[in-house]
Design an enzyme around this catalytic site. Structure first.
Site, PDB file in Angstrom:
ATOM      1  N   GLU A  52       0.828  -1.206   0.000  1.00 19.70           N
ATOM      2  CA  GLU A  52       0.000   0.000   0.000  1.00 19.70           C
ATOM      3  C   GLU A  52       0.863   1.257   0.000  1.00 19.70           C
ATOM      4  OE1 GLU A  52      -3.335   0.157  -0.394  1.00 19.70           O
ATOM      5  OE2 GLU A  52      -3.101  -1.996  -0.768  1.00 19.70           O
ATOM      6  N   ASP A 157       6.681  17.217  -2.456  1.00 12.58           N
ATOM      7  CA  ASP A 157       5.783  17.602  -1.370  1.00 12.58           C
ATOM      8  C   ASP A 157       6.389  18.688  -0.490  1.00 12.58           C
ATOM      9  OD1 ASP A 157       4.081  15.745  -2.376  1.00 12.58           O
ATOM     10  OD2 ASP A 157       4.171  14.363  -0.689  1.00 12.58           O
TER      11      ASP A 157
END
Length: 238
Positions: A52, A157
């Site tokens: 994930e 980011d």
């Protein structure tokens, strides 16, 4: 003031269960201006990544296999961060992972290195209570362009966080970056110095001034002579 905007990507969500850092991105700002003196590391986490997590950042085990380990970049990273105000979104997450890495090396915890840690998630929750305050949500709310963010990336980011921080703290529309004659970096596209533009002042014509006065007179009449600008003018002339 020297600030470092920092972000990490990891193999999973819990450093206490052995998850490790796979990427660190740092953007430097001095006196609210980007310097272009940034740091970026891909790291071999010495373990397999969670499926994930890989969907989020795209950094596969094969890609990271030949990258340096945290221990190999620790001195360079800590020297770069030393004494700065470190700005992180959801600081507890990233600091927890960095502290776990430092503990493995027998190093002092993160707060002894940083001059200060600023958590923009806490700032955003104070400013926008009850609303979504993820980095993506803040980019949308504060009109920071993140359309190129298809996967999470630490350096990308960190750059978005720098833009978000400026708008959270002063309402400034953009960052100003000075690269002098140095090489161009992706962060150069984050900012533009609007002070280089000279805006013309267009004076109204006599007809426009007359139309404006007529409009003010109509408003004054409709209010029964109670418009504030008329009373202010009378007081000033008294």
């Amino acid at each position: 003031m020297r600030q470092i905007f920092l972000d990490t990507e990891t193999t999973g969500l819990n450093p206490e269960s052995g998850d490790r850092i796979v990427e660190i991105g740092c953007i430097e700002m001095v006196s609210r201006r980007l310097t272009g003196v940034d740091k970026h590391f891909y790291l071999n986490p010495e373990r397999k990544g969670d499926a994930e997590a890989i969907k989020v950042h795209g950094l596969t085990d094969d890609f990271l296999a030949d990258k340096p380990k945290f221990a190999e970049v620790a001195d360079e990273l800590l020297g770069y961060l030393a004494g700065a105000d470190i700005v992180i979104h959801n600081a507890g997450f990233d600091v927890g992972f960095i502290n776990a890495e430092l503990k493995r090396l027998g190093r002092e915890p993160f707060h002894t290195i940083a001059g200060k840690v600023t958590d923009t998630l806490a700032m955003a929750r104070d400013m926008f209570p009850g609303k979504a305050n993820s980095l993506d949500a803040l980019c949308r709310r504060l009109e920071v362009d993140n359309t190129h963010r298809t996967l999470h990336g630490a350096l990308l980011d960190a750059g978005l966080l720098a833009e978000v921080y400026i708008r959270l703290t002063r309402g400034q529309d953009s960052l100003v970056i000075h690269h002098d004659d140095g090489p161009s970096t992706p962060q150069a596209e984050l900012a533009r110095d609007l002070s280089i533009f000279v805006l013309p002042v267009i004076e109204p014509s006599d007809d426009e001034l007359a139309a404006h006065e007529a409009l003010l007179a109509d408003l004054d009449k409709a209010s029964g002579g109670k418009t504030i600008w008329r009373r202010t003018a009378e007081i000033a002339m008294a």
